[in-house]
Design a protein around this motif. Structure first.
Motif, PDB file in Angstrom:
ATOM      1  N   HIS A 107     -18.416  30.009  23.420  1.00 40.54           N
ATOM      2  CA  HIS A 107     -19.152  28.592  22.354  1.00 40.54           C
ATOM      3  C   HIS A 107     -17.506  28.802  21.263  1.00 40.54           C
ATOM      4  CE1 HIS A 107     -22.061  26.670  20.795  1.00 40.54           C
ATOM      5  NE2 HIS A 107     -21.839  27.491  19.835  1.00 40.54           N
ATOM      6  N   LEU A 108     -17.724  29.569  20.840  1.00 40.43           N
ATOM      7  CA  LEU A 108     -16.670  29.283  19.746  1.00 40.43           C
ATOM      8  C   LEU A 108     -15.345  27.778  19.566  1.00 40.43           C
ATOM      9  CD1 LEU A 108     -16.728  32.622  17.762  1.00 40.43           C
ATOM     10  CD2 LEU A 108     -17.476  30.240  17.211  1.00 40.43           C
ATOM     11  N   SER A 109     -14.880  28.909  20.937  1.00 43.31           N
ATOM     12  CA  SER A 109     -13.444  28.131  21.525  1.00 43.31           C
ATOM     13  C   SER A 109     -13.541  26.963  21.805  1.00 43.31           C
ATOM     14  CB  SER A 109     -12.668  28.393  22.892  1.00 43.31           C
ATOM     15  OG  SER A 109     -13.417  28.359  23.604  1.00 43.31           O
ATOM     16  N   LYS A 110     -14.690  26.410  22.341  1.00 45.74           N
ATOM     17  CA  LYS A 110     -15.626  24.681  22.594  1.00 45.74           C
ATOM     18  C   LYS A 110     -15.418  23.862  21.189  1.00 45.74           C
ATOM     19  CE  LYS A 110     -17.623  25.638  27.066  1.00 45.74           C
ATOM     20  NZ  LYS A 110     -18.469  25.537  28.191  1.00 45.74           N
ATOM     21  N   LEU A 111     -16.635  25.407  20.165  1.00 44.82           N
ATOM     22  CA  LEU A 111     -17.011  24.255  19.110  1.00 44.82           C
ATOM     23  C   LEU A 111     -15.417  23.926  18.314  1.00 44.82           C
ATOM     24  CD1 LEU A 111     -19.223  23.274  17.249  1.00 44.82           C
ATOM     25  CD2 LEU A 111     -19.049  25.778  15.710  1.00 44.82           C
ATOM     26  N   ALA A 112     -14.114  25.068  18.649  1.00 48.05           N
ATOM     27  CA  ALA A 112     -12.930  24.599  17.623  1.00 48.05           C
ATOM     28  C   ALA A 112     -12.394  23.646  18.154  1.00 48.05           C
ATOM     29  CB  ALA A 112     -11.953  25.412  17.859  1.00 48.05           C
ATOM     30  N   GLN A 113     -12.364  22.945  19.719  1.00 43.38           N
ATOM     31  CA  GLN A 113     -11.425  22.148  20.608  1.00 43.38           C
ATOM     32  C   GLN A 113     -12.555  20.650  20.323  1.00 43.38           C
ATOM     33  OE1 GLN A 113     -12.491  22.940  24.556  1.00 43.38           O
ATOM     34  NE2 GLN A 113      -9.966  23.953  24.716  1.00 43.38           N
ATOM     35  N   GLU A 114     -13.680  20.543  20.270  1.00 46.14           N
ATOM     36  CA  GLU A 114     -14.541  19.064  19.186  1.00 46.14           C
ATOM     37  C   GLU A 114     -13.912  19.365  18.201  1.00 46.14           C
ATOM     38  OE1 GLU A 114     -18.798  20.678  20.360  1.00 46.14           O
ATOM     39  OE2 GLU A 114     -18.326  20.217  22.127  1.00 46.14           O
ATOM     40  N   SER A 115     -14.007  20.145  17.499  1.00 43.29           N
ATOM     41  CA  SER A 115     -13.720  19.644  16.033  1.00 43.29           C
ATOM     42  C   SER A 115     -12.304  19.335  15.992  1.00 43.29           C
ATOM     43  CB  SER A 115     -13.906  21.367  14.919  1.00 43.29           C
ATOM     44  OG  SER A 115     -13.264  21.955  15.065  1.00 43.29           O
ATOM     45  N   VAL A 116     -11.093  20.120  16.240  1.00 47.06           N
ATOM     46  CA  VAL A 116     -10.747  19.358  16.506  1.00 47.06           C
ATOM     47  C   VAL A 116      -9.885  17.702  16.597  1.00 47.06           C
ATOM     48  CG1 VAL A 116      -7.623  19.491  17.314  1.00 47.06           C
ATOM     49  CG2 VAL A 116      -9.039  21.556  16.526  1.00 47.06           C
ATOM     50  N   GLY A 117     -10.383  17.692  18.165  1.00 44.78           N
ATOM     51  CA  GLY A 117     -10.585  16.486  18.038  1.00 44.78           C
ATOM     52  C   GLY A 117     -11.106  15.399  16.920  1.00 44.78           C
ATOM     53  N   PHE A 118     -12.997  16.036  16.386  1.00 47.93           N
ATOM     54  CA  PHE A 118     -12.977  14.535  15.712  1.00 47.93           C
ATOM     55  C   PHE A 118     -12.183  14.335  14.377  1.00 47.93           C
ATOM     56  CE2 PHE A 118     -15.307  14.685  11.567  1.00 47.93           C
ATOM     57  CZ  PHE A 118     -16.205  13.862  11.656  1.00 47.93           C
ATOM     58  N   PHE A 119     -11.820  15.634  13.371  1.00 50.51           N
ATOM     59  CA  PHE A 119     -10.617  15.632  12.862  1.00 50.51           C
ATOM     60  C   PHE A 119      -9.291  14.459  13.492  1.00 50.51           C
ATOM     61  CE2 PHE A 119     -12.385  19.088  11.039  1.00 50.51           C
ATOM     62  CZ  PHE A 119     -13.305  18.848   9.412  1.00 50.51           C
ATOM     63  N   THR A 120      -9.244  14.955  14.321  1.00 50.29           N
ATOM     64  CA  THR A 120      -8.051  14.001  14.404  1.00 50.29           C
ATOM     65  C   THR A 120      -7.923  12.453  15.318  1.00 50.29           C
ATOM     66  OG1 THR A 120      -7.137  16.233  16.412  1.00 50.29           O
ATOM     67  CG2 THR A 120      -6.074  13.469  16.845  1.00 50.29           C
ATOM     68  N   TYR A 121      -9.830  12.278  16.007  1.00 50.14           N
ATOM     69  CA  TYR A 121     -10.004  10.739  15.507  1.00 50.14           C
ATOM     70  C   TYR A 121     -10.158  10.103  14.354  1.00 50.14           C
ATOM     71  CZ  TYR A 121     -13.136   6.958  16.647  1.00 50.14           C
ATOM     72  OH  TYR A 121     -13.764   5.445  16.632  1.00 50.14           O
ATOM     73  N   GLN A 122     -10.841  10.675  13.370  1.00 50.70           N
ATOM     74  CA  GLN A 122     -10.734  10.398  12.246  1.00 50.70           C
ATOM     75  C   GLN A 122      -9.528  10.543  11.387  1.00 50.70           C
ATOM     76  OE1 GLN A 122     -14.270  12.216   9.906  1.00 50.70           O
ATOM     77  NE2 GLN A 122     -13.888  11.392   8.153  1.00 50.70           N
ATOM     78  N   PHE A 123      -8.469  10.819  11.291  1.00 51.94           N
ATOM     79  CA  PHE A 123      -7.618  10.247  10.660  1.00 51.94           C
ATOM     80  C   PHE A 123      -6.713   9.723  11.456  1.00 51.94           C
ATOM     81  CE2 PHE A 123      -6.732  15.136   9.310  1.00 51.94           C
ATOM     82  CZ  PHE A 123      -7.605  14.662   8.147  1.00 51.94           C
TER      83      PHE A 123
END
Length: 122
Positions: free
Chosen positions: A98-114
């Motif tokens: 669960h934490l690895s999926k959450l980390a992948q989603e948050s990396v995708g979120f910050f990459t998208y925003q930048f």
């Protein structure tokens, strides 16, 4: 009544003294030394020793009673010592997934925003 064939007389089996109950002492020692979950192995050891003492003294009924209790506590100690580590391991594995999926989603979120801020300037 037909008596033309020979009848077998069935003899009742000889009833001797009932077999001595098992004391489960070896299982209790194993649970006490290796898998002492919530001290149930020690409690099982105490009842196993009581069962052996009663068996040696000739009190078969009390030996059966203590043997039954020793078997129950041994089963609880063994089940608790096997099930709880498996449950804990399963919880750790699911938590890591669960934490690895959450980390992948948050990396995708910050990459998208930048990358999205560059598009707005044009």
């Amino acid at each position: 009544m037909d008596t033309s064939y020979p009848r077998e007389e069935r003899l009742s089996p000889k009833r001797g003294p009932p077999p001595a109950p098992r004391d489960h002492l070896v299982w209790a020692i194993f649970n006490t030394l290796y898998m002492n979950f919530c001290c149930l192995g020690f409690v099982a050891l105490a009842f196993a020793v009581k069962a052996r003492d009663r068996k040696v003294s000739g009190d078969v009924e009390a030996a059966r009673h203590f043997s039954s209790k020793a078997r129950c506590y041994n089963a609880l100690a063994t089940a608790g010592s096997v099930v709880l580590p498996l449950l804990l391991g399963a919880l750790i594995v699911t938590g890591v997934i669960h934490l690895s999926k959450l980390a992948q989603e948050s990396v995708g979120f910050f990459t998208y925003q930048f990358s999205g801020s560059d598009d707005e300037d044009q």
